[in-house]
Design a protein around this motif. Structure first.
Motif, PDB file in Angstrom:
ATOM      1  N   ARG A 425      42.647  34.032  46.656  1.00  0.00           N
ATOM      2  CA  ARG A 425      43.941  34.726  46.743  1.00  0.00           C
ATOM      3  C   ARG A 425      44.723  34.579  45.437  1.00  0.00           C
ATOM      4  O   ARG A 425      45.378  35.511  44.982  1.00  0.00           O
ATOM      5  CB  ARG A 425      44.711  34.126  47.916  1.00  0.00           C
ATOM      6  CG  ARG A 425      46.016  34.794  48.281  1.00  0.00           C
ATOM      7  CD  ARG A 425      46.582  34.090  49.514  1.00  0.00           C
ATOM      8  NE  ARG A 425      47.912  34.528  49.853  1.00  0.00           N
ATOM      9  CZ  ARG A 425      48.182  35.585  50.608  1.00  0.00           C
ATOM     10  NH1 ARG A 425      47.182  36.319  51.083  1.00  0.00           N
ATOM     11  NH2 ARG A 425      49.436  35.920  50.891  1.00  0.00           N
ATOM     12  N   GLU A 426      44.617  33.408  44.829  1.00  0.00           N
ATOM     13  CA  GLU A 426      45.310  33.170  43.572  1.00  0.00           C
ATOM     14  C   GLU A 426      44.611  33.860  42.403  1.00  0.00           C
ATOM     15  O   GLU A 426      45.256  34.417  41.513  1.00  0.00           O
ATOM     16  CB  GLU A 426      45.388  31.669  43.306  1.00  0.00           C
ATOM     17  CG  GLU A 426      46.136  31.308  42.025  1.00  0.00           C
ATOM     18  CD  GLU A 426      46.297  29.809  41.849  1.00  0.00           C
ATOM     19  OE1 GLU A 426      46.730  29.396  40.744  1.00  0.00           O
ATOM     20  OE2 GLU A 426      45.996  29.046  42.798  1.00  0.00           O
ATOM     21  N   LYS A 427      43.281  33.850  42.418  1.00  0.00           N
ATOM     22  CA  LYS A 427      42.521  34.408  41.303  1.00  0.00           C
ATOM     23  C   LYS A 427      42.542  35.930  41.297  1.00  0.00           C
ATOM     24  O   LYS A 427      42.625  36.557  40.236  1.00  0.00           O
ATOM     25  CB  LYS A 427      41.076  33.907  41.374  1.00  0.00           C
ATOM     26  CG  LYS A 427      40.220  34.336  40.197  1.00  0.00           C
ATOM     27  CD  LYS A 427      38.820  33.718  40.282  1.00  0.00           C
ATOM     28  CE  LYS A 427      37.974  34.089  39.071  1.00  0.00           C
ATOM     29  NZ  LYS A 427      36.608  33.482  39.154  1.00  0.00           N
ATOM     30  N   TRP A 428      42.460  36.551  42.468  1.00  0.00           N
ATOM     31  CA  TRP A 428      42.362  38.006  42.578  1.00  0.00           C
ATOM     32  C   TRP A 428      43.459  38.517  43.518  1.00  0.00           C
ATOM     33  O   TRP A 428      43.213  38.809  44.685  1.00  0.00           O
ATOM     34  CB  TRP A 428      40.997  38.432  43.102  1.00  0.00           C
ATOM     35  CG  TRP A 428      39.816  37.882  42.359  1.00  0.00           C
ATOM     36  CD1 TRP A 428      38.913  36.969  42.807  1.00  0.00           C
ATOM     37  CD2 TRP A 428      39.421  38.207  41.014  1.00  0.00           C
ATOM     38  NE1 TRP A 428      37.975  36.709  41.842  1.00  0.00           N
ATOM     39  CE2 TRP A 428      38.259  37.449  40.723  1.00  0.00           C
ATOM     40  CE3 TRP A 428      39.933  39.051  40.030  1.00  0.00           C
ATOM     41  CZ2 TRP A 428      37.607  37.526  39.488  1.00  0.00           C
ATOM     42  CZ3 TRP A 428      39.287  39.126  38.809  1.00  0.00           C
ATOM     43  CH2 TRP A 428      38.139  38.380  38.551  1.00  0.00           C
ATOM     44  N   PRO A 429      44.691  38.637  43.034  1.00  0.00           N
ATOM     45  CA  PRO A 429      45.806  39.011  43.924  1.00  0.00           C
ATOM     46  C   PRO A 429      45.655  40.382  44.568  1.00  0.00           C
ATOM     47  O   PRO A 429      46.203  40.608  45.652  1.00  0.00           O
ATOM     48  CB  PRO A 429      47.031  38.957  42.993  1.00  0.00           C
ATOM     49  CG  PRO A 429      46.488  39.009  41.600  1.00  0.00           C
ATOM     50  CD  PRO A 429      45.148  38.341  41.665  1.00  0.00           C
ATOM     51  N   LEU A 430      44.926  41.296  43.941  1.00  0.00           N
ATOM     52  CA  LEU A 430      44.792  42.637  44.522  1.00  0.00           C
ATOM     53  C   LEU A 430      44.064  42.617  45.862  1.00  0.00           C
ATOM     54  O   LEU A 430      44.299  43.477  46.713  1.00  0.00           O
ATOM     55  CB  LEU A 430      44.058  43.561  43.546  1.00  0.00           C
ATOM     56  CG  LEU A 430      44.857  44.006  42.316  1.00  0.00           C
ATOM     57  CD1 LEU A 430      43.944  44.679  41.304  1.00  0.00           C
ATOM     58  CD2 LEU A 430      46.002  44.942  42.714  1.00  0.00           C
ATOM     59  N   THR A 431      43.143  41.675  46.047  1.00  0.00           N
ATOM     60  CA  THR A 431      42.416  41.590  47.323  1.00  0.00           C
ATOM     61  C   THR A 431      42.964  40.488  48.224  1.00  0.00           C
ATOM     62  O   THR A 431      42.470  40.311  49.348  1.00  0.00           O
ATOM     63  CB  THR A 431      40.911  41.368  47.078  1.00  0.00           C
ATOM     64  OG1 THR A 431      40.728  40.333  46.111  1.00  0.00           O
ATOM     65  CG2 THR A 431      40.257  42.636  46.579  1.00  0.00           C
ATOM     66  N   ALA A 432      43.944  39.744  47.763  1.00  0.00           N
ATOM     67  CA  ALA A 432      44.746  38.852  48.602  1.00  0.00           C
ATOM     68  C   ALA A 432      43.946  37.809  49.377  1.00  0.00           C
ATOM     69  O   ALA A 432      44.376  37.371  50.443  1.00  0.00           O
ATOM     70  CB  ALA A 432      45.583  39.680  49.580  1.00  0.00           C
ATOM     71  N   GLY A 433      42.782  37.423  48.878  1.00  0.00           N
ATOM     72  CA  GLY A 433      41.987  36.393  49.548  1.00  0.00           C
ATOM     73  C   GLY A 433      41.021  36.898  50.589  1.00  0.00           C
ATOM     74  O   GLY A 433      40.204  36.128  51.111  1.00  0.00           O
ATOM     75  N   MET A 434      41.057  38.209  50.900  1.00  0.00           N
ATOM     76  CA  MET A 434      40.207  38.753  51.956  1.00  0.00           C
ATOM     77  C   MET A 434      38.714  38.527  51.734  1.00  0.00           C
ATOM     78  O   MET A 434      37.995  38.110  52.658  1.00  0.00           O
ATOM     79  CB  MET A 434      40.506  40.239  52.142  1.00  0.00           C
ATOM     80  CG  MET A 434      39.703  40.922  53.238  1.00  0.00           C
ATOM     81  SD  MET A 434      38.078  41.524  52.705  1.00  0.00           S
ATOM     82  CE  MET A 434      38.544  42.850  51.593  1.00  0.00           C
ATOM     83  N   PRO A 435      38.177  38.776  50.527  1.00  0.00           N
ATOM     84  CA  PRO A 435      36.723  38.649  50.379  1.00  0.00           C
ATOM     85  C   PRO A 435      36.184  37.257  50.685  1.00  0.00           C
ATOM     86  O   PRO A 435      35.048  37.130  51.161  1.00  0.00           O
ATOM     87  CB  PRO A 435      36.501  39.023  48.897  1.00  0.00           C
ATOM     88  CG  PRO A 435      37.653  39.901  48.555  1.00  0.00           C
ATOM     89  CD  PRO A 435      38.806  39.317  49.307  1.00  0.00           C
ATOM     90  N   ALA A 436      36.964  36.219  50.406  1.00  0.00           N
ATOM     91  CA  ALA A 436      36.491  34.852  50.644  1.00  0.00           C
ATOM     92  C   ALA A 436      36.814  34.359  52.041  1.00  0.00           C
ATOM     93  O   ALA A 436      36.401  33.250  52.422  1.00  0.00           O
ATOM     94  CB  ALA A 436      37.103  33.904  49.610  1.00  0.00           C
ATOM     95  N   ASN A 437      37.526  35.139  52.819  1.00  0.00           N
ATOM     96  CA  ASN A 437      38.006  34.717  54.123  1.00  0.00           C
ATOM     97  C   ASN A 437      36.881  34.721  55.158  1.00  0.00           C
ATOM     98  O   ASN A 437      35.763  35.157  54.908  1.00  0.00           O
ATOM     99  CB  ASN A 437      39.146  35.629  54.563  1.00  0.00           C
ATOM    100  CG  ASN A 437      40.047  34.995  55.608  1.00  0.00           C
ATOM    101  OD1 ASN A 437      39.775  33.906  56.101  1.00  0.00           O
ATOM    102  ND2 ASN A 437      41.125  35.676  55.942  1.00  0.00           N
ATOM    103  N   ILE A 438      37.221  34.281  56.361  1.00  0.00           N
ATOM    104  CA  ILE A 438      36.230  34.142  57.436  1.00  0.00           C
ATOM    105  C   ILE A 438      35.992  35.487  58.124  1.00  0.00           C
ATOM    106  O   ILE A 438      36.918  36.242  58.389  1.00  0.00           O
ATOM    107  CB  ILE A 438      36.691  33.072  58.450  1.00  0.00           C
ATOM    108  CG1 ILE A 438      35.530  32.653  59.353  1.00  0.00           C
ATOM    109  CG2 ILE A 438      37.906  33.546  59.250  1.00  0.00           C
ATOM    110  CD1 ILE A 438      35.784  31.353  60.082  1.00  0.00           C
TER     111      ILE A 438
END
Length: 535
Positions: A425-438
């Motif tokens: 979420r911090e590194k890629w604000p455009l995707t807001a943490g979604m790709p790494a999420n559960i």
């Protein structure tokens, strides 16, 4: 993971009309609660040579009328369809059978015919019966005279024994786990667990056999039913992974192969989503921001890429905290829906102007100050997508999970997802943490078999087409596929944005594609095309 080069300009898989169909573009199990008993230890190479033709006798396809379309849609009378019976489980070929729907657009020049060109539009889990007609409109006679174009709905998808978990939210976009405004993933965990349980309770253990490896075996069954020694293939997005798997399992039956908008087969599927999606969006987003900045006098979103990006991120955060009702629609616009619509409209260059206007309408909506022009844009973007009769509303969402969760096992540690989501979420604000999420895959049952190992080398028969700024399957994914295939492939990179390469403005890429299909000649070395002319 992907979408499709759809005959309709907008089409968001799983639900609403938008910019092409979604990939995820790619894509994108502690207590396992989804689909059935544990795997029986079968490895792909144990059943690699078993296709439908070999396990079900001399299967043939009887050609006739195609299934009914959605209201208002039409297709060419020259497209014919049929079905092929295939085993649900290739380890038990005498057991349950399922149907695979197949279509054919025959060459008008039988005397020049080389064979068949099998097509897949990606998704995962997009139907392909009408893809021959769509592709025929873009291909020259030098290719159309050489091939019968063959489409098919992959197993479990649309007219091929369609599967349904009975999900309350039938959209694919509803599966994408955007964290809460404060970064919490608590609700994402609950939804992922509920979706996995829902599939386990409705479809059950059979869903585990609807995977990419078995779809590739079905493809070889189609080859045999057509009486062909080899098939040529064109796969887009998820279809590139399907093609790479087919090429590995049935190398002796693979003729000429085009892979466009590519998945890295070493990252299926958790790493494909987590490792590439954030960067893909960061690479592509400035193309749309420049379009918006050029219209600042009317859109008021900013005069530079940096200003438009700031406006967008502020808007997404505002909608995360206070969703806005959409006039005439049954849903509200929240941050997740804004991001999903942005993702889909980034897939094509010619939808970037629509995207810029959509951002302006969304910003006005969030301030309760919409104009007549805003309302028109929102109506266009959120118009209902017509659905074909007999296909469950959640079919693509169900099969999206079946494939992304069933091809390879995902991590199961909930705390690990929370940690990775915060960092992403911090590194890629455009995707807001979604790709790494559960995702629901964290609670899915163990796959029916190990992921197919994509084979390096082999015949030099594969052309990889990849855009430099592809938000669905980023540049690094195409490079990864080329690295995996090695000398068996040639890489054509294009200085362009969007998810599709062929017929998108590069004469260099189009020449390489047409030349390969028509004559079999691959470029002598990898190419990088810089001649893009926007339509």
């Amino acid at each position: 993971m992907t979408t499709t080069r759809s005959s309709a300009k907008y089409g968001f898989p799983g639900g609403r009309r938008l910019a092409a169909a979604l990939l995820v573009s790619t894509v994108a199990g502690t207590a396992l609660v989804a689909c059935g008993a544990d795997a029986q230890g079968a490895q792909p190479d144990q059943v690699a040579g078993k296709s439908a033709g070999e396990t079900a006798g001399d299967a043939k396809i009887t050609w006739g009328r195609c299934p009914a379309l959605a209201k208002g849609q039409t297709r060419s009378p020259h497209l014919t369809c049929g079905t092929l019976k295939v085993p649900l489980d290739y380890q038990h070929p005498g057991g349950t059978e399922i149907d695979v729907a197949v279509s054919r657009l025959s060459t008008a020049k039988p005397g020049k015919r080389r064979g068949v060109l099998l097509l897949n539009p990606g998704g995962p889990a997009l139907g392909g019966l009408d893809m021959p007609e769509t592709m025929a409109s873009t291909l020259p006679k030098t290719v159309l005279d050489r091939y019968d174009l063959i489409g098919f709905d992959p197993r479990g998808v649309e007219h091929s024994t369609p599967q349904s978990c009975g999900l309350d939210d039938p959209s694919v976009s509803g599966l994408f786990p955007y964290p809460a405004a404060d970064g919490s993933i608590t609700k994402n965990v609950a939804l992922a667990k509920a979706d996995a349980r829902q599939c386990a309770d409705t479809v059950g253990k059979n869903l585990r056999y609807y995977n990419t490896a078995n779809t590739a075996r079905d493809m070889d069954g189609i080859r045999q039913a057509l009486g062909e020694k080899k098939i040529s293939y064109w796969g887009q997005s998820y279809g590139t992974y399907l093609g790479a798997v087919y090429r590995s399992l049935f190398q002796d039956h693979t003729d000429r192969m085009i892979l466009e908008g590519n998945v890295d087969p070493t990252k299926v599927w958790a790493d494909q989503v987590a490792d590439t999606w954030g960067k893909g969006m960061a690479d592509r987003f400035p193309d749309a921001a420049r379009v918006a900045a050029a219209q600042d006098s009317t859109l008021k979103l900013g005069t530079s890429v940096a200003q438009v990006t700031h406006t967008y991120l502020t808007l997404a955060d505002r909608l995360d905290r206070t969703p806005a009702a959409i006039p005439g629609a049954a849903v509200s616009l929240d941050g997740a829906l804004l991001r999903n619509m942005t993702y889909a409209l980034l897939l094509h260059n010619d939808t970037l102007p629509v995207l810029a206007k959509f951002w302006k309408a969304a910003d006005d909506l969030s301030h309760d100050s919409t104009t007549a022009a805003d309302t028109a844009v929102l109506k266009e973007v959120f118009a209902d997508t017509p659905t074909s009769p007999g296909i469950p509303a959640d079919n693509q969402a169900t099969m999206f999970m079946a494939l992304t969760c069933g091809d390879a096992e995902w991590p199961h540690d909930v705390d690990g997802y929370a940690t990775r989501t915060t960092a992403d979420r911090e590194k890629w604000p455009l995707t807001a943490g979604m790709p790494a999420n559960i995702w629901a895959c964290a609670f899915w049952n163990k796959p029916a078999e190990a992921a197919v190992k994509v084979v390096k080398g082999g015949p030099r028969n594969t052309l990889i087409l990849q855009n430099r700024r592809d938000n669905a399957t980023p540049w690094e994914s195409g490079v990864g596929l080329h690295r995996t295939l090695g000398d068996g492939s040639v890489f054509v990179g294009v200085d362009n944005g969007g998810h599709y390469v062929y017929d998108e403005g590069s004469a260099c890429a189009d020449k390489a594609t047409v030349g390969f299909l028509a004559t079999g000649h691959l470029p002598d070395k990898d190419l990088y095309c810089t001649d893009v002319i926007q339509k």
